[in-house]
Design a protein around this motif. Structure first.
Motif, mmCIF file in Angstrom:
data_model
loop_
_atom_site.group_PDB
_atom_site.id
_atom_site.type_symbol
_atom_site.label_atom_id
_atom_site.label_comp_id
_atom_site.label_asym_id
_atom_site.label_seq_id
_atom_site.Cartn_x
_atom_site.Cartn_y
_atom_site.Cartn_z
ATOM 1 N N PRO A 40 48.341 48.925 39.664
ATOM 2 C CA PRO A 40 49.275 49.116 38.436
ATOM 3 C C PRO A 40 50.849 48.884 39.214
ATOM 4 C CG PRO A 40 47.612 50.926 38.800
ATOM 5 C CD PRO A 40 47.414 49.754 39.942
ATOM 6 N N ASP A 41 51.619 48.374 38.230
ATOM 7 C CA ASP A 41 53.026 48.049 38.566
ATOM 8 C C ASP A 41 53.250 46.848 39.486
ATOM 9 O OD1 ASP A 41 53.842 50.150 36.491
ATOM 10 O OD2 ASP A 41 53.378 51.443 38.218
ATOM 11 N N CYS A 42 52.353 45.755 39.279
ATOM 12 C CA CYS A 42 52.557 44.817 40.404
ATOM 13 C C CYS A 42 53.004 43.523 39.559
ATOM 14 C CB CYS A 42 51.115 44.540 40.929
ATOM 15 S SG CYS A 42 50.694 42.955 42.058
ATOM 16 N N HIS A 43 53.873 43.095 40.053
ATOM 17 C CA HIS A 43 54.465 41.813 39.189
ATOM 18 C C HIS A 43 53.729 40.599 39.663
ATOM 19 C CE1 HIS A 43 56.552 41.247 43.086
ATOM 20 N NE2 HIS A 43 56.526 39.992 42.875
ATOM 21 N N LEU A 44 53.312 40.674 40.913
ATOM 22 C CA LEU A 44 52.107 39.344 40.961
ATOM 23 C C LEU A 44 50.918 39.443 40.318
ATOM 24 C CD1 LEU A 44 52.471 39.077 44.848
ATOM 25 C CD2 LEU A 44 53.248 37.482 43.356
ATOM 26 N N CYS A 45 50.571 40.624 40.154
ATOM 27 C CA CYS A 45 49.435 41.027 39.139
ATOM 28 C C CYS A 45 49.407 40.629 37.733
ATOM 29 C CB CYS A 45 48.978 42.324 39.329
ATOM 30 S SG CYS A 45 48.597 42.883 40.899
ATOM 31 N N THR A 46 50.605 40.816 37.339
ATOM 32 C CA THR A 46 50.959 40.376 36.013
ATOM 33 C C THR A 46 51.185 38.953 35.814
ATOM 34 O OG1 THR A 46 52.459 42.395 35.515
ATOM 35 C CG2 THR A 46 52.908 40.641 34.221
ATOM 36 N N ASP A 47 51.680 38.302 36.702
ATOM 37 C CA ASP A 47 51.458 36.870 36.701
ATOM 38 C C ASP A 47 50.385 36.273 36.672
ATOM 39 O OD1 ASP A 47 54.351 36.983 36.721
ATOM 40 O OD2 ASP A 47 54.566 36.431 38.946
ATOM 41 N N ALA A 48 49.412 36.683 37.742
ATOM 42 C CA ALA A 48 47.820 36.089 37.968
ATOM 43 C C ALA A 48 47.249 36.379 36.748
ATOM 44 C CB ALA A 48 47.570 37.162 39.149
ATOM 45 N N ARG A 49 47.372 37.720 36.073
ATOM 46 C CA ARG A 49 46.635 37.936 34.896
ATOM 47 C C ARG A 49 47.052 36.996 33.673
ATOM 48 N NH1 ARG A 49 49.177 42.475 33.800
ATOM 49 N NH2 ARG A 49 47.694 43.634 35.039
ATOM 50 N N ALA A 50 48.083 36.574 33.550
ATOM 51 C CA ALA A 50 48.694 35.586 32.421
ATOM 52 C C ALA A 50 47.967 34.115 32.790
ATOM 53 C CB ALA A 50 50.007 35.463 32.698
ATOM 54 N N VAL A 51 47.841 33.700 34.238
ATOM 55 C CA VAL A 51 47.421 32.593 34.513
ATOM 56 C C VAL A 51 45.634 32.497 34.075
ATOM 57 C CG1 VAL A 51 46.639 30.908 36.238
ATOM 58 C CG2 VAL A 51 48.904 31.826 36.285
ATOM 59 N N VAL A 52 45.128 33.709 34.444
ATOM 60 C CA VAL A 52 43.577 33.630 34.250
ATOM 61 C C VAL A 52 43.161 34.076 32.917
ATOM 62 C CG1 VAL A 52 41.839 35.331 34.503
ATOM 63 C CG2 VAL A 52 43.066 34.855 36.498
ATOM 64 N N GLU A 53 44.155 34.674 31.978
ATOM 65 C CA GLU A 53 44.117 34.707 30.534
ATOM 66 C C GLU A 53 44.124 33.273 30.028
ATOM 67 O OE1 GLU A 53 47.083 37.426 28.990
ATOM 68 O OE2 GLU A 53 45.310 38.723 28.467
ATOM 69 N N LEU A 54 45.075 32.409 30.504
ATOM 70 C CA LEU A 54 45.344 31.226 29.755
ATOM 71 C C LEU A 54 44.259 30.319 30.167
ATOM 72 C CD1 LEU A 54 47.365 29.136 28.661
ATOM 73 C CD2 LEU A 54 48.140 28.563 30.786
ATOM 74 N N VAL A 55 43.825 30.192 31.344
ATOM 75 C CA VAL A 55 42.934 29.164 31.755
ATOM 76 C C VAL A 55 41.334 29.561 31.033
ATOM 77 C CG1 VAL A 55 41.383 28.399 33.764
ATOM 78 C CG2 VAL A 55 43.857 28.396 33.906
ATOM 79 N N CYS A 56 41.027 31.108 31.251
ATOM 80 C CA CYS A 56 39.760 31.448 30.857
ATOM 81 C C CYS A 56 39.712 31.269 29.214
ATOM 82 C CB CYS A 56 39.528 32.697 31.243
ATOM 83 S SG CYS A 56 39.038 32.742 32.952
ATOM 84 N N GLY A 57 41.051 31.648 28.557
ATOM 85 C CA GLY A 57 41.042 31.397 27.106
ATOM 86 C C GLY A 57 40.804 29.748 26.690
ATOM 87 N N ASP A 58 41.506 28.746 27.357
ATOM 88 C CA ASP A 58 41.301 27.574 27.237
ATOM 89 C C ASP A 58 39.883 27.055 27.187
ATOM 90 O OD1 ASP A 58 43.887 27.356 26.637
ATOM 91 O OD2 ASP A 58 44.315 26.191 28.479
ATOM 92 N N LEU A 59 39.137 27.607 28.290
ATOM 93 C CA LEU A 59 37.782 27.144 28.598
ATOM 94 C C LEU A 59 36.736 27.991 27.809
ATOM 95 C CD1 LEU A 59 38.134 26.622 32.455
ATOM 96 C CD2 LEU A 59 38.235 25.136 30.722
ATOM 97 N N GLY A 60 37.238 29.024 27.159
ATOM 98 C CA GLY A 60 36.095 29.735 26.476
ATOM 99 C C GLY A 60 35.390 30.888 27.145
ATOM 100 N N MET A 61 35.893 31.331 28.308
ATOM 101 C CA MET A 61 35.181 31.869 29.527
ATOM 102 C C MET A 61 35.574 33.565 29.281
ATOM 103 S SD MET A 61 34.860 29.780 32.877
ATOM 104 C CE MET A 61 34.220 28.386 33.155
#
Length: 93
Positions: A25-46
């Protein structure tokens, strides 16, 4: 509760990969990582899921200095900064 993010299923007949992101919680690196994982997995349908150290103290003890941590199929693949290009290459055949 551990959120699972469903973006569809891979349409290429390949077995589903297990993508998990360990965050704090309250981790700015986690927020950035979440956005990347969300984008890539969303693009790949995973689907992917987020594990929070707030609910998994055992993981906080083990990975405290590396959070966020990316696991693919149970293997630690990255930590601190999740690179979009690298994640795509790890998830595509």
């Amino acid at each position: 509760m551990i959120p699972t993010h469903q973006s569809g299923s891979p349409g290429n007949g390949a077995p589903a990969r297990r993508v998990e992101l360990l965050t704090r919680p309250d981790c700015h690196l986690c927020t950035d990582a979440r956005a990347v994982v969300e984008l890539v997995c969303g693009d790949l349908g995973m689907p992917w899921r987020e594990l929070s150290t707030a609910e998994r103290a055992d993981l906080l003890d083990q990975f405290a200095e590396e959070i966020p941590v990316l696991f693919i199929d149970g293997v630690q693949r990255d930590f601190w900064k999740i690179d979009e290009r690298r994640l795509r290459s790890l998830l595509t055949p």
